[in-house]
Design a protein around this motif. Structure first.
Motif, mmCIF file in Angstrom:
data_model
loop_
_atom_site.group_PDB
_atom_site.id
_atom_site.type_symbol
_atom_site.label_atom_id
_atom_site.label_comp_id
_atom_site.label_asym_id
_atom_site.label_seq_id
_atom_site.Cartn_x
_atom_site.Cartn_y
_atom_site.Cartn_z
ATOM 1 N N ILE A 1 25.768 42.842 26.382
ATOM 2 C CA ILE A 1 25.084 42.343 25.180
ATOM 3 C C ILE A 1 25.767 42.880 23.933
ATOM 4 N N ILE A 2 26.149 44.142 23.953
ATOM 5 C CA ILE A 2 26.804 44.759 22.798
ATOM 6 C C ILE A 2 28.112 44.050 22.482
ATOM 7 N N SER A 3 28.880 43.678 23.498
ATOM 8 C CA SER A 3 30.135 42.948 23.268
ATOM 9 C C SER A 3 29.878 41.629 22.537
ATOM 10 N N MET A 4 28.831 40.942 22.929
ATOM 11 C CA MET A 4 28.483 39.674 22.270
ATOM 12 C C MET A 4 28.061 39.913 20.828
ATOM 13 N N LEU A 5 27.218 40.916 20.627
ATOM 14 C CA LEU A 5 26.765 41.230 19.275
ATOM 15 C C LEU A 5 27.926 41.662 18.384
ATOM 16 N N THR A 6 28.858 42.394 18.941
ATOM 17 C CA THR A 6 30.030 42.833 18.182
ATOM 18 C C THR A 6 30.869 41.637 17.752
ATOM 19 N N SER A 7 31.079 40.696 18.650
ATOM 20 C CA SER A 7 31.876 39.512 18.285
ATOM 21 C C SER A 7 31.183 38.700 17.201
ATOM 22 N N ILE A 8 29.868 38.641 17.235
ATOM 23 C CA ILE A 8 29.124 37.942 16.173
ATOM 24 C C ILE A 8 29.246 38.715 14.861
ATOM 25 N N ASN A 9 29.062 40.020 14.927
ATOM 26 C CA ASN A 9 29.155 40.854 13.729
ATOM 27 C C ASN A 9 30.524 40.761 13.073
ATOM 28 N N GLU A 10 31.564 40.674 13.881
ATOM 29 C CA GLU A 10 32.928 40.593 13.361
ATOM 30 C C GLU A 10 33.355 39.161 13.060
ATOM 31 N N ARG A 11 32.421 38.235 13.232
ATOM 32 C CA ARG A 11 32.640 36.810 12.946
ATOM 33 C C ARG A 11 33.812 36.249 13.742
ATOM 34 N N GLU A 12 33.862 36.615 15.014
ATOM 35 C CA GLU A 12 34.889 36.139 15.928
ATOM 36 C C GLU A 12 34.262 35.148 16.903
ATOM 37 N N TYR A 13 34.096 33.931 16.435
ATOM 38 C CA TYR A 13 33.408 32.917 17.225
ATOM 39 C C TYR A 13 34.148 32.591 18.525
ATOM 40 N N LEU A 14 35.474 32.506 18.467
ATOM 41 C CA LEU A 14 36.224 32.188 19.684
ATOM 42 C C LEU A 14 36.044 33.275 20.742
ATOM 43 N N HIS A 15 36.009 34.527 20.317
ATOM 44 C CA HIS A 15 35.770 35.626 21.262
ATOM 45 C C HIS A 15 34.359 35.529 21.833
ATOM 46 N N PHE A 16 33.393 35.208 20.986
ATOM 47 C CA PHE A 16 32.014 35.019 21.457
ATOM 48 C C PHE A 16 31.958 33.920 22.510
ATOM 49 N N LYS A 17 32.634 32.807 22.269
ATOM 50 C CA LYS A 17 32.628 31.700 23.224
ATOM 51 C C LYS A 17 33.283 32.115 24.547
ATOM 52 N N GLU A 18 34.333 32.929 24.487
ATOM 53 C CA GLU A 18 34.967 33.427 25.712
ATOM 54 C C GLU A 18 33.987 34.300 26.499
ATOM 55 N N LEU A 19 33.283 35.173 25.787
ATOM 56 C CA LEU A 19 32.287 36.021 26.433
ATOM 57 C C LEU A 19 31.173 35.179 27.054
ATOM 58 N N GLU A 20 30.764 34.144 26.323
ATOM 59 C CA GLU A 20 29.716 33.248 26.817
ATOM 60 C C GLU A 20 30.164 32.549 28.098
ATOM 61 N N LYS A 21 31.374 32.010 28.099
ATOM 62 C CA LYS A 21 31.889 31.313 29.290
ATOM 63 C C LYS A 21 31.982 32.266 30.477
ATOM 64 N N SER A 22 32.473 33.456 30.231
ATOM 65 C CA SER A 22 32.588 34.446 31.287
ATOM 66 C C SER A 22 31.217 34.813 31.855
ATOM 67 N N PHE A 23 30.247 34.972 30.965
ATOM 68 C CA PHE A 23 28.890 35.308 31.378
ATOM 69 C C PHE A 23 28.305 34.207 32.248
ATOM 70 N N VAL A 24 28.435 32.967 31.808
ATOM 71 C CA VAL A 24 27.873 31.832 32.562
ATOM 72 C C VAL A 24 28.549 31.712 33.927
ATOM 73 N N THR A 25 29.852 31.933 33.978
ATOM 74 C CA THR A 25 30.565 31.881 35.254
ATOM 75 C C THR A 25 30.046 32.943 36.212
ATOM 76 N N GLN A 26 29.796 34.129 35.686
ATOM 77 C CA GLN A 26 29.370 35.243 36.525
ATOM 78 C C GLN A 26 27.892 35.202 36.890
ATOM 79 N N HIS A 27 27.023 34.818 35.925
ATOM 80 C CA HIS A 27 25.579 34.945 36.137
ATOM 81 C C HIS A 27 24.818 33.619 36.181
ATOM 82 N N GLY A 28 25.425 32.552 35.705
ATOM 83 C CA GLY A 28 24.763 31.250 35.700
ATOM 84 C C GLY A 28 24.187 30.883 34.338
#
Length: 83
Positions: free
Chosen positions: A16-43
């Motif tokens: 969760i902290i990694s996602m919040l950090t990417s949002i805080n740093e305004r790194e949308y592409l990194h957030f989307k990568e984290l999101e895709k990885s999360f969905v692949t791993q957890h659904g």
């Protein structure tokens, strides 16, 4: 508690902290990568639970608005069929 809710409570805080950090740093592409990885791993359903009840409530108004703008500017990528 549903199985999806139970699974969502088992997600490490560091994820969760990694996602919040990417949002805080305004790194949308990194957030989307984290999101895709999360969905692949957890659904997708667990992602929806974590995003709606752990990520979004943690955002300040400015970050929430920024994320909404990013979502809207990306357009609709896919549409889920509702039965």
């Amino acid at each position: 508690m549903t199985p999806v809710q139970a699974a969502a409570t088992q997600i490490p805080v560091s994820t969760i902290i990694s996602m919040l950090t990417s949002i805080n740093e305004r790194e949308y592409l990194h957030f989307k990568e984290l999101e895709k990885s999360f969905v692949t791993q957890h659904g997708l359903e667990v992602w929806e639970e974590v995003f709606n009840f752990r990520v979004l409530p943690a955002l300040d108004k400015q970050s929430s608005n920024w994320l909404l703008v990013q979502f809207c500017s990306a357009g609709v990528v896919s549409v889920k069929d509702v039965v």
